[in-house]
Design a protein around this motif. Structure first.
Motif, PDB file in Angstrom:
ATOM      1  N   ASN B 259       0.818  -1.225   0.000  1.00  0.00           N
ATOM      2  CA  ASN B 259       0.000   0.000   0.000  1.00  0.00           C
ATOM      3  C   ASN B 259       0.850   1.273   0.000  1.00  0.00           C
ATOM      4  O   ASN B 259       0.540   2.230   0.687  1.00  0.00           O
ATOM      5  CB  ASN B 259      -0.974   0.007   1.188  1.00  0.00           C
ATOM      6  CG  ASN B 259      -2.075   1.031   1.008  1.00  0.00           C
ATOM      7  OD1 ASN B 259      -2.527   1.281  -0.110  1.00  0.00           O
ATOM      8  ND2 ASN B 259      -2.491   1.651   2.104  1.00  0.00           N
ATOM      9  N   PHE B 260       1.887   1.286  -0.792  1.00  0.00           N
ATOM     10  CA  PHE B 260       2.729   2.481  -0.951  1.00  0.00           C
ATOM     11  C   PHE B 260       3.450   2.864   0.354  1.00  0.00           C
ATOM     12  O   PHE B 260       3.862   4.001   0.513  1.00  0.00           O
ATOM     13  CB  PHE B 260       1.903   3.686  -1.439  1.00  0.00           C
ATOM     14  CG  PHE B 260       1.405   3.598  -2.875  1.00  0.00           C
ATOM     15  CD1 PHE B 260       1.987   4.361  -3.883  1.00  0.00           C
ATOM     16  CD2 PHE B 260       0.347   2.763  -3.224  1.00  0.00           C
ATOM     17  CE1 PHE B 260       1.513   4.293  -5.203  1.00  0.00           C
ATOM     18  CE2 PHE B 260      -0.127   2.684  -4.526  1.00  0.00           C
ATOM     19  CZ  PHE B 260       0.457   3.457  -5.516  1.00  0.00           C
ATOM     20  N   TYR B 350      -5.366  -1.095   1.011  1.00  0.00           N
ATOM     21  CA  TYR B 350      -5.784  -0.208   2.106  1.00  0.00           C
ATOM     22  C   TYR B 350      -6.315  -1.054   3.278  1.00  0.00           C
ATOM     23  O   TYR B 350      -5.938  -0.839   4.438  1.00  0.00           O
ATOM     24  CB  TYR B 350      -6.851   0.772   1.610  1.00  0.00           C
ATOM     25  CG  TYR B 350      -7.592   1.505   2.713  1.00  0.00           C
ATOM     26  CD1 TYR B 350      -7.043   2.631   3.326  1.00  0.00           C
ATOM     27  CD2 TYR B 350      -8.848   1.059   3.144  1.00  0.00           C
ATOM     28  CE1 TYR B 350      -7.722   3.294   4.341  1.00  0.00           C
ATOM     29  CE2 TYR B 350      -9.537   1.711   4.159  1.00  0.00           C
ATOM     30  CZ  TYR B 350      -8.965   2.828   4.756  1.00  0.00           C
ATOM     31  OH  TYR B 350      -9.639   3.471   5.769  1.00  0.00           O
ATOM     32  N   MET B 351      -7.153  -2.008   2.975  1.00  0.00           N
ATOM     33  CA  MET B 351      -7.722  -2.849   4.048  1.00  0.00           C
ATOM     34  C   MET B 351      -6.631  -3.646   4.760  1.00  0.00           C
ATOM     35  O   MET B 351      -6.651  -3.809   5.981  1.00  0.00           O
ATOM     36  CB  MET B 351      -8.777  -3.810   3.475  1.00  0.00           C
ATOM     37  CG  MET B 351     -10.003  -3.105   2.906  1.00  0.00           C
ATOM     38  SD  MET B 351     -11.412  -4.214   2.671  1.00  0.00           S
ATOM     39  CE  MET B 351     -10.785  -5.375   1.479  1.00  0.00           C
ATOM     40  N   ILE B 407      -5.034   5.398  -0.832  1.00  0.00           N
ATOM     41  CA  ILE B 407      -4.235   5.910  -1.949  1.00  0.00           C
ATOM     42  C   ILE B 407      -5.082   6.106  -3.203  1.00  0.00           C
ATOM     43  O   ILE B 407      -5.128   5.260  -4.098  1.00  0.00           O
ATOM     44  CB  ILE B 407      -3.026   4.979  -2.221  1.00  0.00           C
ATOM     45  CG1 ILE B 407      -2.241   4.710  -0.929  1.00  0.00           C
ATOM     46  CG2 ILE B 407      -2.107   5.606  -3.279  1.00  0.00           C
ATOM     47  CD1 ILE B 407      -1.644   5.948  -0.256  1.00  0.00           C
ATOM     48  N   ASN B 408      -5.776   7.248  -3.218  1.00  0.00           N
ATOM     49  CA  ASN B 408      -6.588   7.579  -4.397  1.00  0.00           C
ATOM     50  C   ASN B 408      -6.535   9.080  -4.650  1.00  0.00           C
ATOM     51  O   ASN B 408      -6.186   9.848  -3.766  1.00  0.00           O
ATOM     52  CB  ASN B 408      -8.049   7.148  -4.178  1.00  0.00           C
ATOM     53  CG  ASN B 408      -8.776   8.057  -3.194  1.00  0.00           C
ATOM     54  OD1 ASN B 408      -9.360   9.067  -3.584  1.00  0.00           O
ATOM     55  ND2 ASN B 408      -8.720   7.721  -1.897  1.00  0.00           N
ATOM     56  N   VAL B 409      -6.855   9.467  -5.863  1.00  0.00           N
ATOM     57  CA  VAL B 409      -7.062  10.881  -6.184  1.00  0.00           C
ATOM     58  C   VAL B 409      -8.456  11.003  -6.773  1.00  0.00           C
ATOM     59  O   VAL B 409      -8.781  10.311  -7.747  1.00  0.00           O
ATOM     60  CB  VAL B 409      -6.003  11.403  -7.184  1.00  0.00           C
ATOM     61  CG1 VAL B 409      -6.379  12.795  -7.698  1.00  0.00           C
ATOM     62  CG2 VAL B 409      -4.618  11.438  -6.537  1.00  0.00           C
ATOM     63  N   ARG B 537      -0.083  10.705   2.760  1.00  0.00           N
ATOM     64  CA  ARG B 537       1.063   9.803   2.995  1.00  0.00           C
ATOM     65  C   ARG B 537       2.338  10.295   2.322  1.00  0.00           C
ATOM     66  O   ARG B 537       3.429  10.198   2.859  1.00  0.00           O
ATOM     67  CB  ARG B 537       0.713   8.396   2.520  1.00  0.00           C
ATOM     68  CG  ARG B 537       1.891   7.530   2.079  1.00  0.00           C
ATOM     69  CD  ARG B 537       1.593   6.045   2.074  1.00  0.00           C
ATOM     70  NE  ARG B 537       1.769   5.527   3.426  1.00  0.00           N
ATOM     71  CZ  ARG B 537       1.328   4.361   3.847  1.00  0.00           C
ATOM     72  NH1 ARG B 537       0.676   3.563   3.036  1.00  0.00           N
ATOM     73  NH2 ARG B 537       1.551   3.957   5.069  1.00  0.00           N
ATOM     74  N   PHE B 538       2.171  10.802   1.092  1.00  0.00           N
ATOM     75  CA  PHE B 538       3.335  11.155   0.296  1.00  0.00           C
ATOM     76  C   PHE B 538       4.102  12.360   0.856  1.00  0.00           C
ATOM     77  O   PHE B 538       5.259  12.566   0.521  1.00  0.00           O
ATOM     78  CB  PHE B 538       2.938  11.366  -1.168  1.00  0.00           C
ATOM     79  CG  PHE B 538       2.320  10.145  -1.794  1.00  0.00           C
ATOM     80  CD1 PHE B 538       2.954   8.904  -1.702  1.00  0.00           C
ATOM     81  CD2 PHE B 538       1.093  10.202  -2.445  1.00  0.00           C
ATOM     82  CE1 PHE B 538       2.388   7.756  -2.260  1.00  0.00           C
ATOM     83  CE2 PHE B 538       0.521   9.069  -3.007  1.00  0.00           C
ATOM     84  CZ  PHE B 538       1.159   7.833  -2.909  1.00  0.00           C
TER      85      PHE B 538
END
Lengths: 135, 601
Positions: B259-260, B350-351, B407-409, B537-538
């Protein structure tokens, strides 16, 4: 001098069919190609095959008007003799013969010795072989 | 003569009305084909406030205006709609043969609206277009749907678009499949099909495609295929396909892992280009394409055409799964159920992290492949233990928190590149008109695997905007991303197929026009600068390995780059295209007036 098809190299892009129709008909239409590729998924996996003229001579044998003759390198259709009876189409073992809009038989003529399908295939799946292939 | 038929099929599934409409040549000249033409057709008399899953939403199919010709890589079909995932206009393209098939059927475009009274499929050939009921296919997977529709049509050469159970269940990231493994993955248009009771679209064509200058077209196609390496044997996209990117991403330290949370994956060698090549059975190309990116692979019982790089990441490293066969299985399951591999993997990641870190127990942890397969089933059928995962990361994080690691835009899960290893990619993610997507620009090629500094935002706003204009031109003229074609070559090919004069400046301007047209509708839908943000997060966390190790990306530098981006684009500080800019781009007054009233007055 039939075409040889290497199914491991074929990617199923059918550029051979596009090039065939382009050279002969000056349009883009894979339906009008004198070669047909199958390259698709069935429930059992990827099925690959090609229909090409194998120079078997069956069309010449069954043609009632003598319109189709081998010149030793490919089959030739004399359009003035062809009466569109469809017997050649029905008897072609590779189902590659068809009648055009004028009702005349259409068959692979190897583009007069420089087959465009071989030229345009980027992956070398088609080539010309010297020996006649048995069915 | 022109490769443009000027014909659009109009289908109202509610009333059953089907008719052929004339497609204005002015639209083709302004927006060309695929993405551009699809967007233009969608927005004509379109109310941006409609429910994406209501009968008033539209599905627009558009071909490249070079489809069906000898020009390589032009056979993809673009599909445009209002996205149930993001609420913005979305478009994507599906490979295989179906774009060319629609062209041979005599249409440049199809516009579908309404809702069929029962589950149906649409049949299109040059002589006949019909809506046919298929209640028996309810709940059927994409693969079997395709086989069944083919049987019903009774023509082995028919090309088909299908949805799986996910589309029928309105999962917001449902995809549309063709030839089993070719997907229009992103944006959820599969759910729009489902909302219209449209299970499949079957297309068969046999008409001639002609071009403006036939001899020149043959000559230029041959010349440019050669020049750009389209037909080259040593093209890595042919040799490996997109899995070749795994090693590059690992090396650059931006391979999304767990998850990044990390940028390198210990087991990357199990899932890289070499590894997938070991189990490759055959290459597979789209219609008329000399590149042949597709890989038909089999590992034990698992088989798929794929997996593409994004699927390897989102269904592999980002889930902590370094098992080749499991990724193939993940890919095939998503394809058959009809869900996007990227959004599905992103949601599961994510989960997994929420569970691992103790934020919320979703009952699934990194590396758990069997459970992953079960989640795919639960998402697509919106049932079982993981039914709520069907909402995607944005909905899950709204309910369970930790939005910084969702992690979405704009509701679309991010693909396989960590922007901390390629800052330009961060700008591309937030400005892509369809949401968190990698297709609008690929600055990573210049940054992470080129010689531009990946760890600065300096100059990246302008770089990304320029790249986006070129990409939008490429996808409107209708050439696949894998042909590294420049605007000059595109223009020359368009001149001999469509006709007219197409210098490279005009080609790029077309891309810019299409980009702005899509942004106009995003702004009208309520999106602007406040939404052009990366997950927190980034900024909060630094990566620990590889080139990006220890380098902190700051929100301030990002915001500054965004203002540079807006300024270069001729947008205001809120990221809204100005009226002057839209007029300069020659977007129609009727559209500009609608936008102006909605946004500024």
């Amino acid at each position: 001098m039939p075409l040889k098809f290497d199914k491991k190299k074929c990617t199923g892009c059918k550029v051979c069919q596009i090039a065939c129709s382009a050279w002969h008909e000056k349009v883009f239409n894979p339906e009008k190609a004198r070669i047909k590729i199958r390259h698709e998924y069935e429930t059992t996996g990827l099925k690959i095959g090609a229909s090409t003229c194998i120079m078997c001579g069956k069309c010449e044998e069954v043609c009632p008007t003598g319109a189709i003759k081998s010149n030793g390198r490919w089959m030739e259709v004399d359009r003035s003799l062809c009466d569109g009876c469809n017997i050649c189409v029905e008897n072609c073992p590779t189902n590659i013969l068809f009648l055009d809009a004028m009702g005349k038989a259409i068959i692979c003529d190897l583009c007069g010795g420089d087959p465009q399908c071989v030229k345009w295939c980027a992956k070398g799946a088609l080539s010309l072989v010297e020996k006649k292939v048995k069915i | 003569m022109s490769s443009f038929f000027g014909k659009m099929l109009y289908v109202d599934l509610s009333s059953g009305e089907i008719k052929t409409k004339e497609l204005p040549k002015a639209w083709a000249e302004k927006y060309t084909g695929q993405k551009g033409l699809g967007t233009r057709i969608l927005v004509e008399d379109f109310d941006i406030d409609i429910d994406p899953l209501g009968p008033d939403n539209r599905i627009v199919l558009t071909t490249s205006l070079m489809a069906g010709t000898i020009v390589s890589s032009t056979s993809k079909l673009a599909i445009t709609s209002k996205s149930p995932q993001t609420g913005m206009i979305t478009d994507g393209s599906v490979g295989g043969h179906i774009g060319a098939e629609l062209k041979y059927a005599g249409f440049d475009a199809v516009l579908i609206t309404g809702r069929a009274p029962e589950l149906s499929y649409l049949y299109i050939d040059p002589d006949k277009q019909e809506i046919r009921s298929v209640p028996d296919l309810k709940g059927t997977g994409s693969f079997d749907t395709e086989s069944e529709v083919k049987k019903k049509v009774g023509d082995k050469n028919v090309k088909i678009l299908t949805i799986g159970p996910a589309g029928e269940n309105h999962i917001p990231f449902s995809c549309i499949s063709s030839e089993r493994y070719r997907q229009l993955g992103r944006g959820g248009i599969g759910a729009v099909m489902g909302s219209k009771n449209l299970k499949a679209i079957a297309i068969r064509g046999w008409l001639d495609v002609t071009v403006h200058d036939f001899e020149k077209c043959m000559q230029l196609a041959e010349e440019f295929h050669e020049k750009d390496g389209v037909t080259a044997d040593d093209n890595e996209i042919y040799q490996y396909g997109t899995p070749v990117l795994v090693d590059l991403a690992q090396e650059s330290g931006l391979l999304p892992t767990k998850n990044f949370s990390e940028g390198r994956f210990d087991d990357y060698k199990n899932i890289n280009g070499e590894s997938f090549r070991e189990v490759r059975q055959n290459k597979k190309a789209c219609f008329g394409c000399g590149i042949a990116c597709g890989n038909w692979v089999k590992d034990g019982d698992a088989a798929v055409e794929g997996p593409e790089f994004e699927t390897i990441v989102l269904g592999g490293s980002s889930l902590g799964i370094g098992d080749r066969a499991a990724i193939i299985e993940f890919n095939a399951l998503c394809d058959d159920y009809g869900i996007d591999t990227i959004s599905t993997g992103g949601t599961i990641a994510y989960m997994m992290e929420m569970t691992e870190k103790g934020y919320h127990d979703f009952g699934i942890r990194f590396g758990e492949k069997e459970k992953t397969f079960q989640v795919i089933h639960d998402i697509a059928t919106r049932s079982g233990k993981w039914a709520e995962a069907a909402g995607g990361t944005k909905a899950l994080s709204a309910a369970y928190g930790k939005k910084d690691i969702a992690i979405n835009v704009k509701g679309m899960e991010l693909p396989g590149y960590d922007p901390r290893g390629s800052y330009g990619m961060g700008i591309a993610y937030v400005t892509a008109p369809r949401g968190g997507c990698h297709m609008s620009a690929y600055p990573i090629a210049l940054e992470a695997w080129g010689d531009r500094d990946p760890f600065t935002f300096e100059g990246k706003g302008v770089l990304v905007a320029k790249m986006q204009n070129s990409q939008f031109a490429k996808f409107s003229f209708g050439v696949c991303d894998f042909w590294p074609i420049n605007s000059e070559t595109l223009g020359k090919l368009f001149e001999v197929t469509f006709g007219g004069n197409w210098p490279k400046e005009k080609v790029r301007e077309t891309g810019e026009r299409v980009f702005n047209l899509q942004r106009m509708f995003s702004v009208m839908a309520g999106f602007d600068e406040k939404d052009d943000k990366l997950p927190e997060r980034f900024y909060k966390e630094v990566l620990k390995a590889g080139p990006p190790a220890g380098i902190k990306m700051t929100a301030e530098a990002f915001s500054k780059a965004m203002q540079e981006y807006y300024a270069y684009r001729g947008w205001d500080e809120k990221g809204r295209p100005t009226i002057e800019k839209l007029k300069a781009l020659k977007i129609e007054d009727s559209l500009i007036d609608m936008y102006n009233k909605r946004v500024f007055i």
